[in-house]
Design an enzyme around this catalytic site. Structure first.
Site, PDB file in Angstrom:
ATOM      1  N   GLY A  68       0.837  -1.192   0.000  1.00  0.00           N
ATOM      2  CA  GLY A  68       0.000   0.000   0.000  1.00  0.00           C
ATOM      3  C   GLY A  68       0.868   1.235   0.000  1.00  0.00           C
ATOM      4  O   GLY A  68       2.062   1.182  -0.310  1.00  0.00           O
ATOM      5  N   LYS A  85       5.695  -6.902   7.083  1.00  0.00           N
ATOM      6  CA  LYS A  85       5.355  -5.612   6.484  1.00  0.00           C
ATOM      7  C   LYS A  85       6.560  -4.692   6.625  1.00  0.00           C
ATOM      8  O   LYS A  85       7.018  -4.415   7.742  1.00  0.00           O
ATOM      9  CB  LYS A  85       4.131  -5.026   7.175  1.00  0.00           C
ATOM     10  CG  LYS A  85       3.698  -3.683   6.631  1.00  0.00           C
ATOM     11  CD  LYS A  85       2.268  -3.360   7.025  1.00  0.00           C
ATOM     12  CE  LYS A  85       1.286  -4.221   6.275  1.00  0.00           C
ATOM     13  NZ  LYS A  85      -0.114  -3.787   6.457  1.00  0.00           N
ATOM     14  N   MET A 127       1.932   2.924   2.508  1.00  0.00           N
ATOM     15  CA  MET A 127       2.866   3.008   3.626  1.00  0.00           C
ATOM     16  C   MET A 127       3.922   1.919   3.620  1.00  0.00           C
ATOM     17  O   MET A 127       5.032   2.119   4.108  1.00  0.00           O
ATOM     18  CB  MET A 127       2.088   2.921   4.952  1.00  0.00           C
ATOM     19  CG  MET A 127       1.015   3.968   5.120  1.00  0.00           C
ATOM     20  SD  MET A 127       1.684   5.633   5.157  1.00  0.00           S
ATOM     21  CE  MET A 127       2.769   5.504   6.559  1.00  0.00           C
ATOM     22  N   ASP A 136      -8.182   3.898   9.883  1.00  0.00           N
ATOM     23  CA  ASP A 136      -8.102   3.612   8.441  1.00  0.00           C
ATOM     24  C   ASP A 136      -8.866   2.324   8.123  1.00  0.00           C
ATOM     25  O   ASP A 136      -8.373   1.450   7.428  1.00  0.00           O
ATOM     26  CB  ASP A 136      -6.637   3.488   7.997  1.00  0.00           C
ATOM     27  CG  ASP A 136      -6.495   3.590   6.478  1.00  0.00           C
ATOM     28  OD1 ASP A 136      -7.423   4.099   5.816  1.00  0.00           O
ATOM     29  OD2 ASP A 136      -5.463   3.146   5.948  1.00  0.00           O
TER      30      ASP A 136
END
Length: 649
Positions: free
Chosen positions: A25, A45, A27, A139
């Protein structure tokens, strides 16, 4: 650095071997990896390179990731580890074998009402758990919600969403995220709380049930303005089949005013469960108007005007009596001959049909009949009756016909065999032990065994919320498939309400005492600069005074920090460049016998290792002498895992 090219095959923290890229994504980039220590797959991540030089963002990211790691809930993706290596900041989390909710919606076009309610309950339960731990997601969108192969929901990105929001709101006044799901207060860049997550969930529910988001635009700004200014079109105006009770929940979630929405996830869950477990009108199919569906016999409606005209219309005078009588005779013989012709033709057709139809029989509908009665009926009509098989059926009782080989209404000849299948009744299954299990897990266990559920919620001071208290039939009892198992489920202690006092204008200590006195819980007490309000005075409270709240609701306040002090740009910096000795006081972890302690100094944009020793944890508290400038920071790691940051924050 191009993460996609260089990360494959890399081992992070000495244990996480990167296998493949599985998503990404704005970020971060997400990889599938194998944990060498525990021999299991995990998701890693990795922050994108544009954020690795923003120290404030990195610090917030670490703190929020550690806070998110404290969450433990079946509908929240578990975070296992947080680390940094060679300018790579990463989070290790649970690997989910499934799809994002966005992918599911795109594939199906839209979800059923039942699926929408089921998924919404699980998402709301994840938010309820996070909010109780003072973590707001900020979010919520289908892209951050995973759906496993067995239909379980897993909400992800708690830590990164919060860190991103805090950094961008403070430093750049730019809102990062998916604007289609933003609450009006997020779009304005104002204070967000638990009710902001509820708004976003309302938009997600809207998309699930209709297949589209409520607002579209040419740019993110235009979409954000619509969230602020325009009313959302109710789902039933897009799809009339959307149940009204679901529309009500969605429209309450997406009110512009935060105080008009559900005040917390628990309130929302209460209504969602009412829809799921209500015994009335829960088939999610609108009732069809019987006037349109049934065939009816209606009386002939006469045109009264026409009849009246026929009665009153004057008759024409007869001009020739002889010719009239002749006409009558012609008409009489014409009618008589036509009668003979018609009668003879009808009689001939009847005899012709009777000659052939005597050998053909119309098959009746015997599905649902008792087998002996069906045999008697079929054989009495001159047909053969054959039992082809016996099968389990939860729909038909034992010895009832569940299938016939010829459709009702089919015409067959005499002695034609009609084959049937006969019910053995419902298949027997053992009722699972559901006591002390979460209601969602209990529902899945019943579904796996083709059993139905009948849920009753009851207040209980000892049993946690959503846990099964009792069941009927008892565990391990054998029952037929389709049997309804009655579950009594805890909805926690009976809710006690209190009134929110007015805190604005109070001194901070007075406000804290007022919160406790009203059986509420103090959340955050954040300082805010104010030119008008004296330092130490409350300038904002998260709930308006007079609002009825459940006891133990968390209340946040802002406290004036006085006017913002201007920075003295001409202040001497000569002492800022001198390194000074200092001591770091560190508490060692007590869950192992010894640990490797590493300290990295971050100073003037340069990261340098300044300490590396193995210590026995019996020392408990460790003093480490270091040197650094007054603005230096020191990151401490235990066995390669980040522990805390010391120095100027």
């Amino acid at each position: 650095m191009n993460w996609g090219d260089k990360m494959i095959g890399k081992v992070l923290g000495g244990r996480y071997e990167i296998i493949e890229k599985i998503g990404g994504g704005g970020m971060a980039v997400v990889y599938k990896a194998r944990c060498r220590l525990l021999n299991r797959y995990v998701a890693v991540k990795v922050l994108r390179e544009e954020f690795i030089n923003d120290e404030e963002f990195i610090n917030k990211f670490r703190r929020e990731s550690q806070a998110a790691a404290s969450l433990s809930h079946p509908n929240i993706v578990s975070i296992y580890d947080v680390g940094m290596e060679d300018d790579i900041y990463y989070i290790v989390m649970e690997y989910i074998d499934g799809k994002t909710l966005k992918e599911v919606i795109d594939e199906k076009g839209k979800l059923t009402a039942k699926e929408t309610i089921e998924y919404s309950i699980q998402i709301a339960e994840a938010l309820e758990h996070a909010h109780r731990n003072h973590i707001v997601h900020r979010d919520i969108k289908p892209h951050n919600i995973m759906v496993t192969r067995d239909g379980r929901i897993k909400v992800t990105d708690f830590g990164i969403a919060r860190a991103a929001n805090a950094s961008t709101m403070t430093n750049t006044s730019t809102v990062i995220g998916s604007v289609h799901y933003f609450s009006p207060e997020q779009a304005r860049g104002r204070f967000t709380d638990e009710k902001s997550d509820i708004y976003s969930l309302g938009i997600v529910m809207y998309e699930m049930i209709t297949g589209k988001v409520p607002f579209e635009g040419e740019s993110p700004i235009s979409v954000a303005l619509k969230h602020i200014q325009e009313e959302i079109v109710p789902p039933t105006e897009i799809d009339s089949s959307v149940p009204k009770n679901i529309e009500y929940i969605i429209m309450k979630c997406v009110r512009k005013n935060q105080n008009e929405r559900y005040q917390n996830a628990s309130e929302l869950l209460k209504d969602l469960r009412k829809v799921k477990y209500s015994k009335e009108d829960m088939n999610f199919v609108d009732n069809i108007d019987t006037l349109d569906s049934a065939t009816r016999i209606i009386p002939i409606v006469k045109d009264e005007g026409e009849n009246e005209e026929m009665k009153t219309k004057p008759k024409k005078k007869k001009s020739n009596k002889g010719s009239n009588n002749g006409g009558k005779r012609v008409i009489f013989w014409a009618v008589f001959l036509a009668f003979l012709l018609t009668t003879g033709l009808a009689f001939g057709i009847y005899k012709f049909k009777d000659g052939f139809s005597s050998k053909e029989i119309e098959v009746p509908d015997i599905v649902g009949w008792d087998v002996d009665k069906a045999r008697e009926e079929i054989e009495g009509m001159g047909l053969k009756f054959e039992v082809e098989d016996t099968v389990y059926s939860s729909e038909f009782e034992e010895n009832k016909i569940v299938y016939q080989s010829k459709e009702p209404g089919t015409v067959v000849k005499k002695n034609y065999p009609i084959k049937v299948k006969v019910s053995k009744g419902g298949k027997l299954v053992k009722v699972p032990n559901l006591i002390n299990k979460d209601i969602n897990e209990a529902s899945l266990l019943l579904k796996e065994r083709s059993l139905d559920e009948d849920v009753e919620f009851r207040n209980d001071d000892k049993i946690p919320i959503n846990i099964v208290i009792s069941q009927d039939p008892e565990p391990y009892e054998e029952v037929k498939e389709g049997t309804k198992v009655k579950l009594v489920v805890s909805q926690g202690p009976e809710k006690k309400m209190t009134i929110m006092p007015k805190l604005v204008g109070m001194k901070e200590n007075e406000a804290k005492r007022a919160i406790v006195a009203n059986r509420l819980v103090l959340g955050k007490a954040d300082p805010q600069f104010s030119d008008e309000v004296p330092k130490g005075t409350v300038i904002w409270q998260s709930y308006e005074s007079g609002t009825e709240l459940e006891e133990n609701t968390v209340v946040d306040i802002y406290v004036s920090d006085g006017p913002e002090k201007k920075k003295d740009e001409e202040k001497s910096n000569e002492n800022q460049n001198e390194e000074i000795p200092m001591n770091l006081s560190i508490s060692l972890p007590q869950d192992r016998s010894q640990t490797e302690v590493k300290v990295f100094r971050i100073q003037d944009g340069v990261t340098e290792q300044v300490y590396n020793q193995v210590h026995n944890v019996t020392e408990e508290n460790l003093i480490i002498p270091v040197k650094g400038k007054p603005n230096a920071k020191f990151d401490v790691y235990f066995d390669g895992n980040f522990y805390d940051t010391y120095g100027k924050q």
